[in-house]
Scaffold this motif. Sequence first.
Motif, short mmCIF file in Angstrom:
data_model
loop_
_atom_site.label_atom_id
_atom_site.label_comp_id
_atom_site.label_asym_id
_atom_site.label_seq_id
_atom_site.Cartn_x
_atom_site.Cartn_y
_atom_site.Cartn_z
N ASN A 1 0.86 -1.19 0.00
CA ASN A 1 0.00 0.00 0.00
C ASN A 1 0.90 1.24 0.00
N LYS A 2 1.38 1.62 -1.19
CA LYS A 2 2.37 2.68 -1.33
C LYS A 2 1.84 4.04 -0.90
N LYS A 3 0.52 4.20 -0.89
CA LYS A 3 -0.03 5.48 -0.49
C LYS A 3 0.14 5.74 1.00
N ILE A 4 0.24 4.66 1.78
CA ILE A 4 0.31 4.81 3.24
C ILE A 4 1.71 4.53 3.78
N TYR A 5 2.41 3.53 3.23
CA TYR A 5 3.75 3.22 3.73
C TYR A 5 4.64 2.74 2.58
N ASP A 6 5.95 2.76 2.84
CA ASP A 6 6.92 2.29 1.86
C ASP A 6 8.03 1.55 2.60
N ILE A 7 8.61 0.56 1.94
CA ILE A 7 9.67 -0.26 2.52
C ILE A 7 11.02 0.13 1.91
N GLN A 8 12.04 0.14 2.78
CA GLN A 8 13.41 0.48 2.34
C GLN A 8 13.40 1.81 1.55
N HIS A 9 12.89 2.81 2.21
CA HIS A 9 12.73 4.12 1.56
C HIS A 9 14.01 4.93 1.71
N THR A 10 14.47 5.46 0.59
CA THR A 10 15.70 6.28 0.60
C THR A 10 15.34 7.73 0.90
N MET A 11 16.02 8.29 1.91
CA MET A 11 15.76 9.67 2.32
C MET A 11 16.64 10.62 1.51
N SER A 12 16.39 11.91 1.67
CA SER A 12 17.16 12.91 0.93
C SER A 12 18.62 12.97 1.37
N ASN A 13 18.92 12.55 2.61
CA ASN A 13 20.30 12.54 3.09
C ASN A 13 21.03 11.24 2.74
N GLY A 14 20.40 10.37 1.95
CA GLY A 14 21.04 9.13 1.54
C GLY A 14 20.78 7.96 2.46
N SER A 15 20.20 8.18 3.64
CA SER A 15 19.89 7.09 4.57
C SER A 15 18.69 6.30 4.05
N ILE A 16 18.70 5.00 4.35
CA ILE A 16 17.62 4.12 3.92
C ILE A 16 16.87 3.65 5.17
N ALA A 17 15.62 4.09 5.29
CA ALA A 17 14.79 3.67 6.43
C ALA A 17 14.15 2.32 6.12
N ASP A 18 14.06 1.49 7.17
CA ASP A 18 13.41 0.19 6.98
C ASP A 18 11.99 0.36 6.45
N SER A 19 11.30 1.38 6.93
CA SER A 19 9.97 1.71 6.41
C SER A 19 9.66 3.16 6.74
N ILE A 20 8.76 3.73 5.94
CA ILE A 20 8.32 5.10 6.18
C ILE A 20 6.81 5.13 6.10
N LEU A 21 6.20 5.86 7.01
CA LEU A 21 4.76 5.91 7.12
C LEU A 21 4.26 7.30 6.74
N PHE A 22 3.38 7.35 5.76
CA PHE A 22 2.81 8.63 5.32
C PHE A 22 1.52 8.87 6.10
N ALA A 23 1.69 9.32 7.33
CA ALA A 23 0.55 9.53 8.21
C ALA A 23 -0.05 10.92 7.96
N PRO A 24 -1.31 11.11 8.29
CA PRO A 24 -1.94 12.42 8.12
C PRO A 24 -1.42 13.42 9.15
N GLU A 25 -1.64 14.68 8.87
CA GLU A 25 -1.30 15.72 9.84
C GLU A 25 -2.20 15.57 11.07
N PRO A 26 -1.72 15.86 12.27
CA PRO A 26 -0.43 16.52 12.55
C PRO A 26 0.76 15.59 12.66
N LEU A 27 0.59 14.27 12.45
CA LEU A 27 1.72 13.35 12.55
C LEU A 27 2.70 13.56 11.40
N GLY A 28 2.21 13.52 10.19
CA GLY A 28 3.07 13.69 9.02
C GLY A 28 3.83 12.43 8.68
#
Length: 356
Positions: free
Chosen positions: A149-176
């Motif tokens: 479900n790419k709209k809500i979370y992603d696996i092994q997501h590459t950040m702008s600083n080059g770090s790779i997070a195990d997962s990233i959650l696209f939560a609604p505001e105010p969480l973000g």
Amino acid sequence: MDYVILVLLIILIVLGFLNLLKKNDDKYIIERLGKQEKNISNDLADFKFDINKYLTNDFNKLNETIENRLLLINEKVNERIDQNFEKTNKTFNNILERLTKIDEAQKKIDSLSTEIVGLQSVLTDKKTRGIFGEVNLNYILSSVFGDNNKKIYDIQHTMSNGSIADSILFAPEPLGTICIDSKFPLENYERMTNKSLSVSEREVATKLFKNDVKKHIDAISSKYIIPGETADEAIMFLPAEAIFAEINAYHPELLKYSYEKRVWITSPTTLMSTLTIIQMILKNIERDKYAQIIHVELNRLSKEFVKYRERWDKLSRSIDTVTKDIKDINITTEKITKRFDSINSVDVGLIEHDEE
């Protein structure tokens, strides 16, 4: 009652004997004594017969009663034996069934022991332990939000600083946007909780365990909290409930340190609860969005209905006018029809005679 009769007979004999003595007549006494002796003999014979008869009847009744009681007892005993046999047979079958289940459970325990040994050998390696934590994290995310479900979370997501997070959650505001990284500080935790080690060795392991946890917190805070890209917080996922419980129960300073670094420590249970709450928030937001769309469409429909009402009123007035005209035409038609009927009913011969 037979004994009472015997006593009465003896009393009668004694009284008769006394009467004989009073008369002073030896012959009379002898005759009376002879008669009395004969009567007594007859009475005794009858009494003996009656006694034998009564004893025989009583013995037969007693024997019959005893036989009936023995038969009843025999039936009860057989019934109890049958019931006990049935219960014993049922208990025996239950025991066999339980033994079968115990045997199956023992086989499963043996298999589980083998799997635990295999898992223990996997967790001793840092790399495989890290993969285990990532797989566990991915399983929780897919269980809550569904697979890929790419709209809500992603696996092994590459950040702008080059770090790779195990997962990233696209939560609604105010969480973000929140990064989730899996960490598994196991070696020093096992030494710290190993009762076979000395107190000094366990104290050293405790200090090392705390340092490991703080290093993980620092790494997550520095890599996965990026201003303008993520929220001002991140999540550290511990795949082991025991380690999470150890930190919460005995190391409040680690929790305080994680709060200062804006890193929230979670376990499989607490992470699933958190993600479930976020999922409910997303559903409510989606529901509110559709509710707003429905509200806008209802407003548009209301305007169209006003226009429809105006046009219908106009058409209704036109229909009323046409209806009135139709009624007038019908009246005129009826008058013309009556005129024609009057004309048709005039006698032509009568008109010619009048003209002559």
